[in-house]
Design an enzyme around this catalytic site. Structure first.
Site, PDB file in Angstrom:
ATOM      1  N   ARG A  57       7.816  17.528 -70.706  1.00 29.76           N
ATOM      2  CA  ARG A  57       8.537  18.681 -71.248  1.00 29.76           C
ATOM      3  C   ARG A  57       9.995  18.514 -70.866  1.00 29.76           C
ATOM      4  NH1 ARG A  57      10.766  19.347 -66.949  1.00 29.76           N
ATOM      5  NH2 ARG A  57      11.728  21.182 -67.865  1.00 29.76           N
ATOM      6  N   GLY A  58      10.816  19.362 -71.529  1.00 29.91           N
ATOM      7  CA  GLY A  58      12.268  19.220 -71.343  1.00 29.91           C
ATOM      8  C   GLY A  58      12.843  18.669 -72.636  1.00 29.91           C
ATOM      9  N   ALA A  59      13.907  19.283 -73.151  1.00 26.07           N
ATOM     10  CA  ALA A  59      14.383  18.936 -74.494  1.00 26.07           C
ATOM     11  C   ALA A  59      14.631  17.440 -74.694  1.00 26.07           C
ATOM     12  CB  ALA A  59      15.623  19.774 -74.812  1.00 26.07           C
ATOM     13  N   ARG A  69       6.374  20.940 -80.859  1.00 22.04           N
ATOM     14  CA  ARG A  69       7.100  22.058 -80.235  1.00 22.04           C
ATOM     15  C   ARG A  69       8.334  22.342 -81.078  1.00 22.04           C
ATOM     16  NH1 ARG A  69       8.093  22.009 -73.984  1.00 22.04           N
ATOM     17  NH2 ARG A  69       7.962  24.275 -74.297  1.00 22.04           N
ATOM     18  N   GLN A  75       8.332  25.596 -63.722  1.00 23.40           N
ATOM     19  CA  GLN A  75       9.140  24.370 -63.699  1.00 23.40           C
ATOM     20  C   GLN A  75      10.072  24.333 -62.475  1.00 23.40           C
ATOM     21  OE1 GLN A  75       8.743  26.330 -66.417  1.00 23.40           O
ATOM     22  NE2 GLN A  75       8.806  25.157 -68.333  1.00 23.40           N
ATOM     23  N   ASP A 107      17.865  24.002 -74.879  1.00 22.15           N
ATOM     24  CA  ASP A 107      16.966  23.322 -75.814  1.00 22.15           C
ATOM     25  C   ASP A 107      17.565  23.226 -77.200  1.00 22.15           C
ATOM     26  OD1 ASP A 107      15.227  24.547 -73.573  1.00 22.15           O
ATOM     27  OD2 ASP A 107      13.976  23.010 -74.512  1.00 22.15           O
ATOM     28  N   ASN A 145      17.176  28.595 -74.493  1.00 24.70           N
ATOM     29  CA  ASN A 145      16.737  27.958 -73.256  1.00 24.70           C
ATOM     30  C   ASN A 145      15.518  28.706 -72.734  1.00 24.70           C
ATOM     31  OD1 ASN A 145      17.314  25.771 -71.351  1.00 24.70           O
ATOM     32  ND2 ASN A 145      17.669  27.400 -69.870  1.00 24.70           N
ATOM     33  N   LYS A 146      14.957  28.203 -71.631  1.00 19.92           N
ATOM     34  CA  LYS A 146      13.747  28.780 -71.087  1.00 19.92           C
ATOM     35  C   LYS A 146      13.822  30.298 -70.951  1.00 19.92           C
ATOM     36  CE  LYS A 146      10.873  27.135 -70.577  1.00 19.92           C
ATOM     37  NZ  LYS A 146       9.857  27.051 -71.647  1.00 19.92           N
TER      38      LYS A 146
HETATM   39  C1  LIG Z   1      17.216  19.396 -70.008  1.00 13.99           C
HETATM   40  S1  LIG Z   1      16.360  20.352 -71.140  1.00 13.99           S
HETATM   41  C2  LIG Z   1      15.370  21.304 -70.078  1.00 13.99           C
HETATM   42  C3  LIG Z   1      14.959  22.556 -70.757  1.00 13.99           C
HETATM   43  O1  LIG Z   1      13.633  22.425 -71.293  1.00 13.99           O
HETATM   44  C4  LIG Z   1      12.848  23.411 -70.687  1.00 13.99           C
HETATM   45  O2  LIG Z   1      11.841  23.900 -71.502  1.00 13.99           O
HETATM   46  P1  LIG Z   1      10.330  23.315 -71.340  1.00 13.99           P
HETATM   47  O3  LIG Z   1      10.085  23.091 -69.881  1.00 13.99           O
HETATM   48  O4  LIG Z   1       9.470  24.406 -71.936  1.00 13.99           O
HETATM   49  O5  LIG Z   1      10.305  22.041 -72.163  1.00 13.99           O
HETATM   50  C5  LIG Z   1      13.826  24.497 -70.326  1.00 13.99           C
HETATM   51  O6  LIG Z   1      14.227  25.251 -71.438  1.00 13.99           O
HETATM   52  C6  LIG Z   1      14.934  23.670 -69.776  1.00 13.99           C
HETATM   53  O7  LIG Z   1      16.158  24.297 -69.643  1.00 13.99           O
END
Ligand SMILES: CSC[C@H]1O[C@H](OP(=O)(O)O)[C@H](O)[C@@H]1O
Length: 361
Positions: free
Chosen positions: A62-64, A105, A212, A253, A263-264
């Site tokens: 996960r993570g953009a 996603r 996270q 994101d 963002n989250k």
């Molecule tokens: C460096 S992008 C990280 C970004 O992605 C996370 O979402 P997820 O864990 O659901 O993929 C979150 O929005 C972070 O800021």
């Protein structure tokens, strides 16, 4: 430093392979399963684009930027499975793979950005011999990966210039090595400040429900020896009011044309608190997160995830059976609440991002 969230077939990291050897060896992708951290470092071995798409959907990775890079490697697996296909079937197969990956996603634009780059290359090389086609895509996936790591390092230095010695940085979710090609975006700013000799410490929001911050950000920073304390999401306002926070730095994101970001979930509330308390609110993101085709935050698709992820923690059920729960996984922070956006191309006011993009910044 925390290990990258994955590593592809060893051949991809080594030069000197023939196209045939490269195509033959690009038969799997290894992903560090982020659902098991910090308790266990377990790598999932993925052998098909379907498995990569499911790994993205299930948040194994996960993570953009990280899901974009994982999807790029997934496209290599798809190309390898299509080796015997003649050009039109090869392209049709990769278009289907691309759609599957992008559907995993919806919010992080890096996913569709990386898949589109891969598909465009595949279409351009469709008439090449099968081994060459796979080798071309493997090289591009690797380039997307390395470019992101390099972008994170540059962006980290851009942001670190705004971080004073002795700062306490509050961050939300995980925007670290695990969310990118390595080094991180928000955590890249923290790492670069520390590497510049500044004393920095981090307050990491635990970031319910996937945690996270508690699980991943704390794991990364503790491995780097950067002081980090985990707080519950509801504590942020308390520490801001007590003036314990120098600045807030988060990832993103998707950055819309007008500078709004997705963002989250929980980021918007932090930005409101930062405004109220006069604390800088910074966003760190590679340019691959900027989406000039999306007008503003109201047009960013915000992922809704399952009730189960909210009502369960570990093996325990928190909410009575039959009681509904909401799970928007992202929220939108308007440009006017953002002090600056750090990218690998420099620092921008949120409202200036479109002008910078069109000026070819
Ligand atoms: C460096 S992008 C990280 C970004 O992605 C996370 O979402 P997820 O864990 O659901 O993929 C979150 O929005 C972070 O800021």
């Amino acid at each position: 430093m925390a290990p990258p969230p994955w590593y592809p077939s060893p051949a991809l990291s080594g030069a000197g392979y023939s196209a045939a050897e490269l195509a033959e060896s690009c038969d799997r992708v290894f992903l560090l399963d982020q659902r098991d951290l910090p308790a266990r470092e377990v790598y999932a071995t993925l052998r098909s684009v379907e498995e990569v798409a499911e790994a993205i959907r299930a948040m194994v990775v996960r993570g953009a930027p990280a899901i974009g890079i994982a999807a790029a490697y997934g496209m290599v697996l798809a190309a390898r499975a299509l080796r015997p296909a003649e050009a039109s079937r090869y392209v049709a197969g990769l278009r289907a793979a691309a759609s599957m990956l992008v559907a995993a996603r919806p919010t992080a634009v890096n996913l569709s950005w990386a898949v589109s780059r891969m598909l465009a290359s595949a279409e351009a090389h469709a008439h090449e011999p099968a081994e060459e086609r796979v080798a071309d895509l493997a090289a591009l996936a690797r380039r997307i990966h390395v470019e992101d790591l390099e972008a994170c390092r540059r962006m980290g230095r851009v942001g670190a210039a705004r971080i004073p010695h002795g700062a306490t940085i509050l961050t939300h979710c995980n925007a670290g090595a695990l969310a990118t090609g390595g080094y991180g975006t928000a955590l890249g700013v923290v790492r670069a400040a520390a590497e510049a000799g500044k004393q920095v410490r981090v307050l990491a929001d635990e970031t319910r429900p996937y945690l996270q911050g508690a699980r991943l950000t704390a794991w990364e920073l503790s491995q780097d020896g950067i002081p980090v304390e985990v707080i519950t999401d509801s504590m942020a306002g308390h520490f801001l009011r007590r003036r314990e926070v120098t600045a807030i730095v988060v990832g993103a994101d998707r950055i819309a044309r007008n500078g709004d970001i997705a963002n989250k979930i929980g980021t918007y509330g932090l930005a409101c608190l930062a405004k109220h308390h006069g604390v800088p609110f910074y966003v760190a993101a590679p340019w691959s997160t900027v989406d000039l085709a999306t007008l503003d935050g109201d047009h960013i698709p915000l992922e809704e995830r399952s009730r189960d992820e909210v009502v369960r923690v570990g093996g325990s059920v928190l909410v009575p059976e039959g009681v509904p729960a909401r799970h928007p996984a992202f929220d939108v922070t308007p440009a006017e609440l953002i002090t600056a956006i750090f990218t690998e191309r420099g620092e921008y006011a949120a409202g200036e991002i479109a002008r910078a993009g069109e000026a070819g910044a």
